[in-house]
Design a protein around this motif. Structure first.
Motif, short mmCIF file in Angstrom:
data_model
loop_
_atom_site.label_atom_id
_atom_site.label_comp_id
_atom_site.label_asym_id
_atom_site.label_seq_id
_atom_site.Cartn_x
_atom_site.Cartn_y
_atom_site.Cartn_z
N TYR A 73 24.59 18.96 87.99
CA TYR A 73 24.51 19.76 86.76
C TYR A 73 25.67 20.75 86.63
O TYR A 73 25.59 21.69 85.85
CB TYR A 73 23.16 20.47 86.69
CG TYR A 73 22.03 19.49 86.44
CD1 TYR A 73 21.68 19.12 85.14
CD2 TYR A 73 21.37 18.88 87.51
CE1 TYR A 73 20.68 18.19 84.91
CE2 TYR A 73 20.36 17.95 87.28
CZ TYR A 73 20.02 17.61 85.97
OH TYR A 73 19.03 16.68 85.75
N GLU A 74 26.74 20.49 87.38
CA GLU A 74 27.93 21.32 87.24
C GLU A 74 28.60 21.10 85.89
O GLU A 74 29.20 22.01 85.32
CB GLU A 74 28.91 21.04 88.38
CG GLU A 74 30.14 21.91 88.36
CD GLU A 74 31.02 21.74 89.58
OE1 GLU A 74 32.21 22.12 89.50
OE2 GLU A 74 30.54 21.22 90.61
N TYR A 75 28.51 19.86 85.38
CA TYR A 75 29.12 19.52 84.09
C TYR A 75 28.04 18.98 83.15
O TYR A 75 27.25 18.12 83.54
CB TYR A 75 30.21 18.47 84.26
CG TYR A 75 31.39 18.94 85.07
CD1 TYR A 75 32.42 19.67 84.49
CD2 TYR A 75 31.46 18.67 86.45
CE1 TYR A 75 33.50 20.12 85.24
CE2 TYR A 75 32.54 19.11 87.20
CZ TYR A 75 33.54 19.83 86.60
OH TYR A 75 34.61 20.28 87.34
N MET A 198 30.69 13.27 89.72
CA MET A 198 31.55 13.91 88.74
C MET A 198 32.38 15.08 89.29
O MET A 198 33.58 15.17 88.99
CB MET A 198 30.73 14.36 87.54
CG MET A 198 31.56 14.92 86.38
SD MET A 198 32.78 13.72 85.74
CE MET A 198 31.70 12.66 84.77
N PRO A 199 31.81 16.01 90.07
CA PRO A 199 32.64 17.12 90.55
C PRO A 199 33.88 16.66 91.33
O PRO A 199 34.97 17.18 91.14
CB PRO A 199 31.68 17.92 91.45
CG PRO A 199 30.34 17.65 90.86
CD PRO A 199 30.39 16.22 90.43
N MET A 202 36.36 14.97 88.79
CA MET A 202 37.06 15.95 87.98
C MET A 202 38.15 16.65 88.81
O MET A 202 39.26 16.89 88.32
CB MET A 202 36.07 16.98 87.43
CG MET A 202 35.16 16.44 86.34
SD MET A 202 36.04 16.04 84.80
CE MET A 202 36.41 17.69 84.19
N VAL A 213 37.71 15.44 80.15
CA VAL A 213 36.42 16.04 79.80
C VAL A 213 35.33 15.23 80.49
O VAL A 213 35.30 14.01 80.39
CB VAL A 213 36.20 16.03 78.27
CG1 VAL A 213 34.80 16.56 77.94
CG2 VAL A 213 37.26 16.84 77.56
N ALA A 214 34.45 15.91 81.19
CA ALA A 214 33.39 15.23 81.94
C ALA A 214 32.32 14.67 81.02
O ALA A 214 31.89 15.34 80.07
CB ALA A 214 32.76 16.19 82.94
#
Length: 261
Positions: A73-75, A198-199, A202, A213-214
């Motif tokens: 949930y970072e992005y 994702m982290p 990115m 953009v994630a």
């Protein structure tokens, strides 16, 4: 032909050895070995006990769920066009695993993660009709490039073939970031991969200068865990711990490598 013992393969083997499950088994094996050989029996008992305890702890789903929740949930996801002011020229979908087994449907030839990612990529392609869909993944096994299977599925889901670009050479996320940076140039990219992945993705794409953009998908963790289901050791807990460790090790490795470059 490249040597099978190149740096990439060695890196994969080393990373497998330091996963939580592997470390626990190594500790247990080392302890049992000491006991059986009759040398340092006391140390052997301690090693075996620590290994068993570690195996139990990393198999409790609550532990990896909390780690994964922070990463996933970072992005935020891209739920509508207005989430990306100015739009994007590329939708880049990173591969998970796939197989070229033509005796099964294309949905079976993409792993669960890859399946989620391709479907999300197609959803975004519908929302951003001017963007190209770039599917990325070469793999390093005999099953062939994942990009081929991903592109086939995207076509079957209605994406026009002239919008699809394949990147079939990369073997891991860093190679994907490096190659794709040369393809997209300064264009804005919507990056589609699993939320847990994702982290790290990115971090790598930004390091190679991509305007990214994630657009995460395939979320696993729960934000409202029910402790009665998450406090008992299970095989699924061990799998989640391994997945979380994979991402943390990957991020740590890239940061360490850049320090010495």
């Amino acid at each position: 032909m490249d040597s099978p013992f190149d740096f990439f393969v060695i890196k994969k083997i080393v990373s497998l050895l330091i996963y939580p499950y592997s470390l626990a088994l190594i500790l247990v094996a080392a302890g049992v070995g000491c006991i059986c050989l009759g040398r340092r029996v006391r140390l052997g008992k301690w090693l075996a006990a620590v290994g068993v305890l570690f195996l139990i702890v990393q198999s409790v789903p609550y532990v990896p769920n909390e780690c994964m929740r922070r990463l996933e949930y970072e992005y935020p996801p891209v739920l509508k066009e207005t989430a990306v002011p100015g739009g994007a020229k590329w939708i880049v979908v990173l591969s998970g695993a796939s197989t070229n087994n033509t005796y099964v449907p294309v949905t079976s030839r993409n792993s669960g993660d890859t399946l989620h990612r391709v479907v999300e990529g197609v959803v975004l392609a519908n929302r951003f009709p001017e963007a190209k869909l770039l599917v990325s993944g070469g793999g390093y096994v005999e099953s062939g490039p994942a990009a081929n299977v991903m592109a086939e599925m995207a076509r079957d889901l209605g994406v026009s073939p002239d919008r699809i670009v394949m990147e079939p050479e990369s073997r891991d996320t860093e190679e994907q970031a490096k190659i794709i940076a040369g393809v997209v140039g300064g264009d804005r990219v919507l990056l589609v991969t699993s939320a847990l992945h994702m982290p790290r993705s990115m971090m790598l794409f930004e390091a190679y200068g991509v305007d990214v953009v994630a657009a995460p998908t395939a979320h696993i963790s729960t934000t409202h865990p029910q402790l009665k289901f998450l406090l008992f050791p299970s095989a699924s807990g061990a799998v989640l711990s391994g997945a979380c460790a994979h991402e943390l090790i990957g991020m740590a490795w890239f940061k360490l490598k850049r320090v010495f470059q």
